[in-house]
Scaffold this motif. Sequence first.
Motif, PDB file in Angstrom:
ATOM      1  N   LEU A 165       0.820  -1.213   0.000  1.00  0.00           N
ATOM      2  CA  LEU A 165       0.000   0.000   0.000  1.00  0.00           C
ATOM      3  C   LEU A 165       0.853   1.263   0.000  1.00  0.00           C
ATOM      4  O   LEU A 165       1.873   1.322   0.679  1.00  0.00           O
ATOM      5  N   ALA A 166       0.397   2.265  -0.728  1.00  0.00           N
ATOM      6  CA  ALA A 166       1.042   3.580  -0.700  1.00  0.00           C
ATOM      7  C   ALA A 166       0.387   4.392   0.417  1.00  0.00           C
ATOM      8  O   ALA A 166      -0.392   5.302   0.179  1.00  0.00           O
ATOM      9  N   ASP A 167       0.697   4.026   1.664  1.00  0.00           N
ATOM     10  CA  ASP A 167       0.034   4.641   2.809  1.00  0.00           C
ATOM     11  C   ASP A 167       0.997   5.328   3.782  1.00  0.00           C
ATOM     12  O   ASP A 167       0.593   5.781   4.843  1.00  0.00           O
ATOM     13  N   GLY A 168       2.284   5.383   3.437  1.00  0.00           N
ATOM     14  CA  GLY A 168       3.257   6.021   4.312  1.00  0.00           C
ATOM     15  C   GLY A 168       3.752   5.140   5.445  1.00  0.00           C
ATOM     16  O   GLY A 168       4.594   5.559   6.233  1.00  0.00           O
ATOM     17  N   HIS A 169       3.220   3.937   5.575  1.00  0.00           N
ATOM     18  CA  HIS A 169       3.661   3.006   6.610  1.00  0.00           C
ATOM     19  C   HIS A 169       4.608   1.986   5.983  1.00  0.00           C
ATOM     20  O   HIS A 169       4.613   1.787   4.774  1.00  0.00           O
ATOM     21  N   HIS A 170       5.402   1.332   6.805  1.00  0.00           N
ATOM     22  CA  HIS A 170       6.361   0.354   6.289  1.00  0.00           C
ATOM     23  C   HIS A 170       5.887  -1.071   6.572  1.00  0.00           C
ATOM     24  O   HIS A 170       5.081  -1.312   7.464  1.00  0.00           O
ATOM     25  N   ALA A 171       6.404  -1.992   5.779  1.00  0.00           N
ATOM     26  CA  ALA A 171       6.156  -3.421   5.984  1.00  0.00           C
ATOM     27  C   ALA A 171       7.351  -3.996   6.735  1.00  0.00           C
ATOM     28  O   ALA A 171       8.478  -3.505   6.609  1.00  0.00           O
ATOM     29  N   ARG A 172       7.100  -5.026   7.537  1.00  0.00           N
ATOM     30  CA  ARG A 172       8.189  -5.673   8.258  1.00  0.00           C
ATOM     31  C   ARG A 172       7.845  -7.131   8.463  1.00  0.00           C
ATOM     32  O   ARG A 172       6.677  -7.513   8.433  1.00  0.00           O
ATOM     33  N   LEU A 173       8.871  -7.934   8.670  1.00  0.00           N
ATOM     34  CA  LEU A 173       8.648  -9.347   8.954  1.00  0.00           C
ATOM     35  C   LEU A 173       9.763  -9.879   9.834  1.00  0.00           C
ATOM     36  O   LEU A 173      10.824  -9.282   9.961  1.00  0.00           O
ATOM     37  N   ARG A 174       9.479 -11.032  10.482  1.00  0.00           N
ATOM     38  CA  ARG A 174      10.475 -11.696  11.306  1.00  0.00           C
ATOM     39  C   ARG A 174      10.090 -13.161  11.462  1.00  0.00           C
ATOM     40  O   ARG A 174       8.932 -13.550  11.286  1.00  0.00           O
ATOM     41  N   LEU A 175      11.080 -13.936  11.834  1.00  0.00           N
ATOM     42  CA  LEU A 175      10.880 -15.346  12.114  1.00  0.00           C
ATOM     43  C   LEU A 175      10.577 -15.517  13.596  1.00  0.00           C
ATOM     44  O   LEU A 175      11.158 -14.828  14.439  1.00  0.00           O
ATOM     45  N   ILE A 176       9.659 -16.404  13.895  1.00  0.00           N
ATOM     46  CA  ILE A 176       9.354 -16.798  15.267  1.00  0.00           C
ATOM     47  C   ILE A 176       9.609 -18.294  15.346  1.00  0.00           C
ATOM     48  O   ILE A 176       9.205 -19.036  14.447  1.00  0.00           O
ATOM     49  N   THR A 177      10.304 -18.725  16.384  1.00  0.00           N
ATOM     50  CA  THR A 177      10.566 -20.156  16.539  1.00  0.00           C
ATOM     51  C   THR A 177       9.974 -20.671  17.840  1.00  0.00           C
ATOM     52  O   THR A 177       9.807 -19.924  18.803  1.00  0.00           O
ATOM     53  N   LYS A 178       9.666 -21.941  17.813  1.00  0.00           N
ATOM     54  CA  LYS A 178       9.257 -22.631  19.027  1.00  0.00           C
ATOM     55  C   LYS A 178      10.387 -23.599  19.347  1.00  0.00           C
ATOM     56  O   LYS A 178      10.776 -24.420  18.511  1.00  0.00           O
ATOM     57  N   ARG A 179      10.941 -23.454  20.545  1.00  0.00           N
ATOM     58  CA  ARG A 179      12.069 -24.286  20.960  1.00  0.00           C
ATOM     59  C   ARG A 179      11.602 -25.685  21.348  1.00  0.00           C
ATOM     60  O   ARG A 179      10.406 -25.929  21.526  1.00  0.00           O
TER      61      ARG A 179
END
Length: 142
Positions: free
Chosen positions: A66-80
């Motif tokens: 989206l051209a909304d002025g906000h950024h996209a982000r991602l990350r990995l989540i693990t279960k030990r």
Amino acid sequence: MKLRSKSMLFVAASVAFLSATTTTSASAAVGVVLTAETTGAFGDAYVTFASRTYASKIEFRSVDTLADGHHARLRLITKRSNGDVANWPWRINYGGKGAQPEWTTSLTDNQGIAQVRLQVCRGEGDTLLNCAYSPWRANGLA
């Protein structure tokens, strides 16, 4: 849509790779494909496991939709192995609508990596506006 077709090609190629790697010897690497989408952000990741504690290659891609002025982000989540959840560092896409940066890394967790999932969000600074998660996927070597 162009974004969807690229994502489908990534998934198809990854599934073909998974089929090849999971049918070889027991010591071969095993991989999983993760995808998630929320308003304004899409992400995918391919995680290659080399052992119960080591993801030898993690390939991320973030898409700002989206051209909304906000950024996209991602990350990995693990279960030990003991069930504890670990949240790993964010990869942030500041490129604006249509930007699709990619990152490659690895991960070692001496407490074990039993499962992984992807968190994809749209944010403003440190504030998360909305998020989505991929399903948990098991480490076939755990």
